[in-house]
Design a protein around this motif. Structure first.
Motif, short mmCIF file in Angstrom:
data_model
loop_
_atom_site.label_atom_id
_atom_site.label_comp_id
_atom_site.label_asym_id
_atom_site.label_seq_id
_atom_site.Cartn_x
_atom_site.Cartn_y
_atom_site.Cartn_z
N UNK A 196 24.77 -5.95 -16.10
CA UNK A 196 25.73 -6.45 -17.09
C UNK A 196 25.14 -6.45 -18.50
N UNK A 197 23.93 -6.98 -18.63
CA UNK A 197 23.34 -7.11 -19.96
C UNK A 197 22.94 -5.75 -20.54
N UNK A 201 24.43 -4.26 -24.05
CA UNK A 201 23.55 -3.79 -25.12
C UNK A 201 23.81 -2.32 -25.45
N UNK A 202 24.05 -1.51 -24.44
CA UNK A 202 24.33 -0.09 -24.67
C UNK A 202 25.62 0.07 -25.46
N UNK A 207 28.22 0.93 -31.06
CA UNK A 207 28.93 0.48 -32.26
C UNK A 207 27.98 0.26 -33.44
N UNK A 208 26.72 0.64 -33.28
CA UNK A 208 25.77 0.55 -34.39
C UNK A 208 25.06 -0.78 -34.51
N UNK A 209 25.16 -1.63 -33.50
CA UNK A 209 24.50 -2.94 -33.53
C UNK A 209 23.26 -2.87 -32.63
N UNK A 210 22.09 -2.94 -33.26
CA UNK A 210 20.85 -2.78 -32.50
C UNK A 210 20.03 -4.07 -32.45
N UNK A 211 20.30 -5.00 -33.33
CA UNK A 211 19.57 -6.26 -33.36
C UNK A 211 20.42 -7.34 -32.70
N UNK A 212 20.01 -7.74 -31.49
CA UNK A 212 20.79 -8.72 -30.72
C UNK A 212 19.85 -9.81 -30.21
#
Length: 334
Positions: A196-197, A201-202, A207-212
């Motif tokens: 799931x996680x 993250x993928x 969508x261009x979001x890499x910092x989570x």
């Protein structure tokens, strides 16, 4: 007969039939006339006779036991999953031997118990390694994985589509304008949490979001509550959107946001879970989540297992079911 327990011989003698006829009368689907079956049942009731399951298993070489291994990943929806699987196994003429695992790392010791009981087959809602799956094949014990798949391994499985569910949640959160995300994962040994996680993250990277920001829980309510506070401390402020590996942790995070941090859900932070457990629908929560089709999955798992008990040479099969996106009041979705 005094206090002696009635036997099939006693029933056969009084009903004037063979002992094999008595056995067939108590076997679902066996070839026997209705007249003979009725006569056997009347005599059996008169004598208080019931077939001996242990003796029958010696003849049929089956225990009529199905092992059911359930790990923590079921959590809040544990009662529903257990009920649906148990009633279908019983309807198929078998009984459940339940093994509830506190940690999926306990699976090795649990398998040793399974072999001792000589179960006819196993449904596992707990993580298995390819080597452990191979041991089932070596021992010729049919196995069905429940709510998980094992890529690259020839094993029968039924599961909700975890990746699809997370993609839909992320897409709707992004469409609503969220940019600062947090994740609360489950235990590191949970294959369900990992899938799931990683899927969430993928999709965020897509969508261009890499910092989570990420925190780890145990699937339990209080771990979600504590993990939310940890994320706020790490970030210095709450994330705009929080994705949790299951509903119990999402509900814990909601309560931490509201009561510990005085935040409004979803105005200040959107929170989503996964599973569609009963508590997620309570009015105080109304959680946005992906609901598993538990009844359909349980029906498929038991059917697939029973088919392989009857026909061991059947090929492995995987069935994926789409979850239902439940739009509650815990998240702003686009």
């Amino acid at each position: 007969m005094g206090n002696r327990r009635a036997t099939s011989y006693d029933v056969a003698r009084l009903a004037n039939v063979s002992q094999s006829s008595v056995s067939r009368a108590f076997t679902a689907g066996a070839s026997i006339s209705e007249d003979v079956r009725q006569r056997v049942m009347e005599v059996a009731a008169q004598l208080g006779y019931q077939p001996n399951a242990i003796a029958r298993s010696l003849i049929t070489r089956r225990s009529d036991l199905v092992g059911l291994m359930i790990g923590q990943s079921t959590n809040l929806n544990y009662p529903e999953v257990l009920f649906e699987l148990s009633r279908r196994i019983s309807a198929a003429g078998s009984r459940v031997l339940l093994f509830a695992l506190e940690s999926e790392a306990e699976i090795g010791a649990t398998m040793e118990q399974l072999w001792r009981y000589q179960v006819d087959g196993v449904i596992s809602a707990a993580r298995l390694s390819p080597e452990q799956v191979e041991e089932f094949a070596t021992r010729r014990v049919p196995l069905v994985l429940y709510n998980r798949v094992l890529p690259g391994c020839a094993v029968t499985a039924v599961s909700v589509d975890h990746a699809d569910g997370e993609r839909r949640l992320v897409d709707r959160l992004i469409k609503a304008g969220h940019q600062r995300f947090g994740l609360i994962s489950g235990p590191p040994d949970s294959a369900v949490s990992v899938e799931r996680m990683e899927s969430a993250l993928a999709r965020l990277r897509h969508h261009g979001i890499v910092s989570v920001a990420q925190a780890r829980g145990t699937y339990a309510y209080d771990s979600g509550r504590d993990a939310f506070s940890q994320l706020v401390a790490d970030l210095g402020s709450p994330p705009e959107a929080l994705i949790c590996a299951n509903d119990a942790m999402a509900i814990g995070a909601m309560d931490a946001a509201r009561y510990h941090h005085k935040l409004s859900v979803p105005a200040d932070v959107s929170i989503v879970g996964f599973d569609g457990a009963g508590a997620s629908r309570w009015l105080s929560h109304e959680l946005t989540t992906i609901r598993q089709p538990v009844r359909r999955m349980a029906e498929a798992a038991v059917q697939m297992l029973m088919e392989r008990i009857e026909t061991p040479e059947m090929e492995p099969e995987t069935r994926l079911y789409a979850g239902e996106l439940i739009q509650g009041r815990s998240a702003r979705l686009g």
